[in-house]
Design a protein around this motif. Structure first.
Motif, mmCIF file in Angstrom:
data_model
loop_
_atom_site.group_PDB
_atom_site.id
_atom_site.type_symbol
_atom_site.label_atom_id
_atom_site.label_comp_id
_atom_site.label_asym_id
_atom_site.label_seq_id
_atom_site.Cartn_x
_atom_site.Cartn_y
_atom_site.Cartn_z
ATOM 1 N N ALA A 182 41.212 47.585 36.725
ATOM 2 C CA ALA A 182 41.367 46.173 37.117
ATOM 3 C C ALA A 182 40.786 45.247 36.047
ATOM 4 O O ALA A 182 41.345 44.183 35.760
ATOM 5 C CB ALA A 182 40.673 45.933 38.458
ATOM 6 N N GLN A 183 39.682 45.664 35.446
ATOM 7 C CA GLN A 183 39.099 44.866 34.358
ATOM 8 C C GLN A 183 40.052 44.795 33.164
ATOM 9 O O GLN A 183 40.187 43.738 32.529
ATOM 10 C CB GLN A 183 37.761 45.471 33.933
ATOM 11 C CG GLN A 183 36.672 45.362 34.991
ATOM 12 C CD GLN A 183 35.390 46.062 34.563
ATOM 13 O OE1 GLN A 183 35.330 46.673 33.505
ATOM 14 N NE2 GLN A 183 34.367 45.976 35.396
ATOM 15 N N ILE A 184 40.702 45.917 32.863
ATOM 16 C CA ILE A 184 41.642 45.939 31.732
ATOM 17 C C ILE A 184 42.817 45.002 32.008
ATOM 18 O O ILE A 184 43.241 44.236 31.130
ATOM 19 C CB ILE A 184 42.132 47.375 31.462
ATOM 20 C CG1 ILE A 184 40.968 48.253 30.987
ATOM 21 C CG2 ILE A 184 43.241 47.380 30.412
ATOM 22 C CD1 ILE A 184 41.294 49.733 30.938
ATOM 23 N N GLN A 215 51.168 37.982 36.175
ATOM 24 C CA GLN A 215 51.570 39.340 36.557
ATOM 25 C C GLN A 215 50.420 40.320 36.349
ATOM 26 O O GLN A 215 50.139 41.165 37.210
ATOM 27 C CB GLN A 215 52.793 39.770 35.741
ATOM 28 C CG GLN A 215 54.077 39.035 36.096
ATOM 29 C CD GLN A 215 55.224 39.410 35.176
ATOM 30 O OE1 GLN A 215 55.114 40.323 34.377
ATOM 31 N NE2 GLN A 215 56.318 38.677 35.282
ATOM 32 N N HIS A 216 49.740 40.214 35.198
ATOM 33 C CA HIS A 216 48.617 41.118 34.919
ATOM 34 C C HIS A 216 47.460 40.869 35.884
ATOM 35 O O HIS A 216 46.829 41.817 36.370
ATOM 36 C CB HIS A 216 48.140 40.940 33.483
ATOM 37 C CG HIS A 216 49.104 41.450 32.448
ATOM 38 N ND1 HIS A 216 49.621 42.729 32.485
ATOM 39 C CD2 HIS A 216 49.629 40.875 31.342
ATOM 40 C CE1 HIS A 216 50.424 42.906 31.448
ATOM 41 N NE2 HIS A 216 50.446 41.794 30.747
ATOM 42 N N LEU A 217 47.180 39.600 36.169
ATOM 43 C CA LEU A 217 46.057 39.278 37.051
ATOM 44 C C LEU A 217 46.335 39.718 38.486
ATOM 45 O O LEU A 217 45.426 40.191 39.190
ATOM 46 C CB LEU A 217 45.770 37.776 36.988
ATOM 47 C CG LEU A 217 45.277 37.276 35.623
ATOM 48 C CD1 LEU A 217 45.271 35.755 35.575
ATOM 49 C CD2 LEU A 217 43.881 37.819 35.319
ATOM 50 N N LYS A 218 47.582 39.587 38.918
ATOM 51 C CA LYS A 218 47.946 40.080 40.253
ATOM 52 C C LYS A 218 47.821 41.595 40.309
ATOM 53 O O LYS A 218 47.378 42.160 41.317
ATOM 54 C CB LYS A 218 49.374 39.652 40.593
ATOM 55 C CG LYS A 218 49.514 38.158 40.887
ATOM 56 C CD LYS A 218 50.973 37.779 41.118
ATOM 57 C CE LYS A 218 51.124 36.282 41.368
ATOM 58 N NZ LYS A 218 52.547 35.881 41.527
ATOM 59 N N LEU A 270 44.262 42.618 40.870
ATOM 60 C CA LEU A 270 43.832 42.492 42.264
ATOM 61 C C LEU A 270 44.462 43.566 43.148
ATOM 62 O O LEU A 270 43.858 43.983 44.141
ATOM 63 C CB LEU A 270 44.189 41.098 42.786
ATOM 64 C CG LEU A 270 43.357 39.957 42.172
ATOM 65 C CD1 LEU A 270 43.987 38.609 42.457
ATOM 66 C CD2 LEU A 270 41.929 40.005 42.696
ATOM 67 N N GLN A 271 45.657 44.020 42.798
ATOM 68 C CA GLN A 271 46.275 45.119 43.547
ATOM 69 C C GLN A 271 45.512 46.422 43.336
ATOM 70 O O GLN A 271 45.327 47.211 44.272
ATOM 71 C CB GLN A 271 47.731 45.290 43.112
ATOM 72 C CG GLN A 271 48.653 44.176 43.576
ATOM 73 C CD GLN A 271 50.021 44.229 42.920
ATOM 74 O OE1 GLN A 271 50.267 45.070 42.053
ATOM 75 N NE2 GLN A 271 50.914 43.331 43.313
ATOM 76 N N VAL A 272 45.054 46.634 42.111
ATOM 77 C CA VAL A 272 44.310 47.863 41.796
ATOM 78 C C VAL A 272 42.934 47.824 42.451
ATOM 79 O O VAL A 272 42.481 48.815 43.017
ATOM 80 C CB VAL A 272 44.172 48.019 40.264
ATOM 81 C CG1 VAL A 272 43.202 49.139 39.917
ATOM 82 C CG2 VAL A 272 45.529 48.303 39.647
ATOM 83 N N ALA A 287 39.509 38.163 38.267
ATOM 84 C CA ALA A 287 40.961 38.041 38.100
ATOM 85 C C ALA A 287 41.493 36.868 38.925
ATOM 86 O O ALA A 287 42.375 36.120 38.479
ATOM 87 C CB ALA A 287 41.652 39.342 38.511
ATOM 88 N N LEU A 288 40.944 36.676 40.115
ATOM 89 C CA LEU A 288 41.359 35.561 40.969
ATOM 90 C C LEU A 288 40.933 34.229 40.355
ATOM 91 O O LEU A 288 41.677 33.239 40.384
ATOM 92 C CB LEU A 288 40.733 35.733 42.357
ATOM 93 C CG LEU A 288 41.227 34.827 43.480
ATOM 94 C CD1 LEU A 288 42.732 34.884 43.638
ATOM 95 C CD2 LEU A 288 40.535 35.201 44.794
#
Length: 648
Positions: A252-254, A273-276, A279-281, A288-289
């Motif tokens: 998630a950090q990556i 897309q990457h930030l969502k 949060l999914q991971v 990220a939020l």
């Protein structure tokens, strides 16, 4: 006979050590597969294993180094170091003295020495001079551990050099990497992991360690490239790291870093897309939020931005459960190797008070006055509870100074029609700053040498104190300014005049001295704000004088305002109106003609366009705007038409 007895004793000792090492390793593997889970029991098991391997290693090091025992000794050292890290995450930030000691014992067994060599030189000497086949696998495993220590210290060059040596030891003729490839990642991927021997069990396989090293190396280099502004290269390295071996938390950090990188590249949709995905991971990856809210702001999607900030505030107020990991627990993990200042900055968790302030600020900026008032009052309630001491006030914080928050609250209350509440909030600012302002403040109004402050400690201290005094003066003057406008809205013109006059009287404390250049050139930001406050107070007081029919006093205020800010639209318009009401219609027409022909967008921009004025002044800027431009223009045009008078 004695030699045989000595060999037999040595063999028995070696067998005993091997058996003890195997028993410790089996115990750990059994514990890892069947429990214990996270918590004190697991920590106790790791400490016991560390102590067990450490004691075994000390007994081995109590005897002279010998080639037959070195493979076992280096394996025990490998396992011991793994448990040292497992027992304390900070251990990997310290120098791996055990690795150096192990290399010196290898040289000792081969009849060489290297006490005066650096760790890099020791590795070079050992890998180039020690040719015993039975030592190659243990040395390669120890080399992987050394790489972990060096990556944790961001010593990427040392790590690359070590794997060059390891690759040359395996295959002297192998090319290091093709052109355009990342050398460290190429070396790591090409490195052949030595096979694990059943007689020398490992508590963490070298194959797993290699995968962790690859992920950490890609992640670290990506962060370095991101910091250097090489976004395309950083993006490629982060994508490499995302396909590597790591926990959900690190993944998630990556993805968060990928989102930040895409945002810097001007690709906000890709960033989202990457930030969502982050949060999914791992739904606990709240940075990220926070970054997503910033991207929505960049896109102008205020509703979504505010929703993201509200979710962030709600999540920060909850005690979330520990994030589950889909992979078994390892002693050396990717997160231990990637701990840099830039990553800490990108993943900084905002304080709940900070997010509450951001909600208030963004609502006020977007004209959502009712919501802004609610959020500001919530924030002030947090301050009353003493939480201001827990709020970060460093450069990375979104919070302004606390008096500015009070003034922004007053601005929101005014716009919501809660004028008496606004007066009360401003009184808090005024009362708290009164004793902090000197009777007279003499300030250089222009920034002569912005890049070259004097090295003298006393002078620096004086400058800082002067700037702080300017801030206190600005906040108190702004408090009086807001009170003046609030009383005006309540229809109390005399009280409004009193507060505007107090504001102007406060500003008489300030003595400016400069170099005689144009008034608007290179002003200190604090001085520029104070000048704007002075102008707004003069306009506000002049307006109240007009309402009371005191037109001459109003005219003086507007003239003074134009001296401070030549061409200001509000002061110029009210000046024309005051002249008109005094029946000085020719002068009014001349001033109107001059003002209407001058280009807009100069010093007097009402909303601060081209200049960055504090948010708490925005409502005052709006209230100072002249509301009767069209009717006044028609009156003057009718006058000009009826008299056939040419103002030119």
């Amino acid at each position: 006979m004695k030699r045989r007895r000595g060999a037999a004793a040595e063999l028995r000792c070696l067998q005993a050590w091997a058996a003890e090492s195997q028993a410790l390793a089996r115990r750990w593997r059994a514990a890892r597969c069947s429990g214990p889970g996270p918590g004190r029991a697991a920590e106790r098991e790791v400490r016991q294993q560390r102590d067990g391997f450490g004691e075994l290693l000390r007994r081995m090091w109590g005897l002279p180094a010998a080639l037959p025992t070195l493979p076992l000794e280096l394996t025990v050292l490998y396992n011991s170091l793994l448990f040292t890290v497992g027992a304390s995450d900070s251990a990997i930030k310290e120098e791996a003295e055990g690795i150096r000691q192990g290399l010196l014992r290898v040289l000792e067994a081969c009849g060489a020495c290297g006490q005066d060599l650096s760790t890099e030189e020791l590795w070079q000497k050992v890998l180039q001079e020690v040719t015993a086949g039975e030592l190659q696998a243990p040395l390669h495993r120890l080399g992987a551990l050394q790489a972990a220590w060096w990556l944790a210290a961001s010593r990427l060059g040392s790590t690359t050099g070590l794997f060059r040596l390891l690759s040359n030891a395996e295959d002297p003729g192998r090319a290091c990497c093709r052109e355009g490839e990342n050398e460290l990642l190429s070396l790591l991927k090409a490195w052949q992991v030595p096979a694990e021997e059943a007689s020398l069990p490992l508590v963490q396989s070298t194959e797993d360690l290699k995968e962790i090293l690859c992920t950490a190396a890609a992640f670290l280099q990506g962060l370095q490239e991101l910091e250097a502004g090489n976004f395309a290269t950083a993006l490629s390295l982060f994508q490499e790291a995302a396909g590597g071996f790591c926990s959900k938390r690190v993944l998630a950090q990556i993805y968060t870093c990928l989102g930040c990188c895409a945002q810097q590249m001007g690709k906000p949709q890709t960033a989202l897309q990457h930030l969502k995905r982050a949060l999914q991971v791992d739904f606990q990856c709240l940075p990220a939020l926070s970054h997503a809210a910033a991207v929505y702001r960049e896109l102008g999607e205020t509703n979504t931005e505010l929703e993201a900030l509200a979710l962030l505030y709600e999540a920060l107020g909850k005690k979330l459960p520990a994030a589950a990991s889909s992979s078994p627990r390892f002693l050396i993990r990717t997160e231990l190797l990637v701990d840099t200042p830039i990553l800490a900055s990108l993943l900084r968790h905002r304080h709940p008070s900070e997010v509450k302030y951001l909600l208030a600020q963004r609502c006020l900026q977007d004209g959502r006055v009712a919501d802004a008032v609610e959020h500001y009052l919530d924030f002030l309630a947090l301050l009353q509870e003493g939480l201001q001491w827990q709020v970060p006030l460093d450069d990375s914080s979104a919070l302004p100074r606390i008096p500015e928050v009070f003034l922004e609250t007053a601005s929101a209350l005014e716009q919501a029609g809660r004028h008496q509440d606004a007066i009360t909030v401003c009184e808090e600012v005024i009362s708290r700053t009164t004793d902090l302002i000197p009777r007279m403040l003499r300030v250089e109004e222009r920034l002569e040498q912005p890049e070259c402050p004097s090295p003298g400690a006393g002078l620096v201290g004086g400058l800082l104190s002067q700037k702080e005094s300017l801030c206190y003066l600005t906040w108190r003057a702004a408090g009086y300014l807001h009170q003046g406008w609030a009383w005006a809205k309540l229809g109390e013109s005399k009280e409004a005049i009193t507060q505007f006059s107090r504001c102007l009287g406060d500003l008489l404390r300030l003595q400016l001295y400069g170099s005689g250049v144009e008034p608007t050139e290179n002003l200190l930001p604090e001085v520029e704000v104070l000048q704007k406050i002075r102008l707004l107070s003069l306009v506000g007081r002049g307006m109240q004088f007009l309402d009371l029919g005191r037109h001459k006093e109003a005219l003086l205020d507007f003239q003074h305002g134009l001296q401070i800010s030549p061409g200001d639209p509000a002061a110029a318009s009210y000046l024309v109106q005051a002249l008109w009401k005094l029946n000085r219609k020719q002068e009014a027409a001349a001033h109107w003609q001059k003002f209407s022909q001058s280009p807009r967008g100069e010093d007097g921009q009402q909303e601060g366009q081209g200049r960055s004025f504090p948010l708490y002044l925005v409502s005052c800027l709006k209230q100072a705007m002249f509301p009767h431009s069209e009717s006044l223009a028609r009156s003057i045009q009718d006058y000009l038409a009826s008299t056939n008078w040419d103002p030119s």
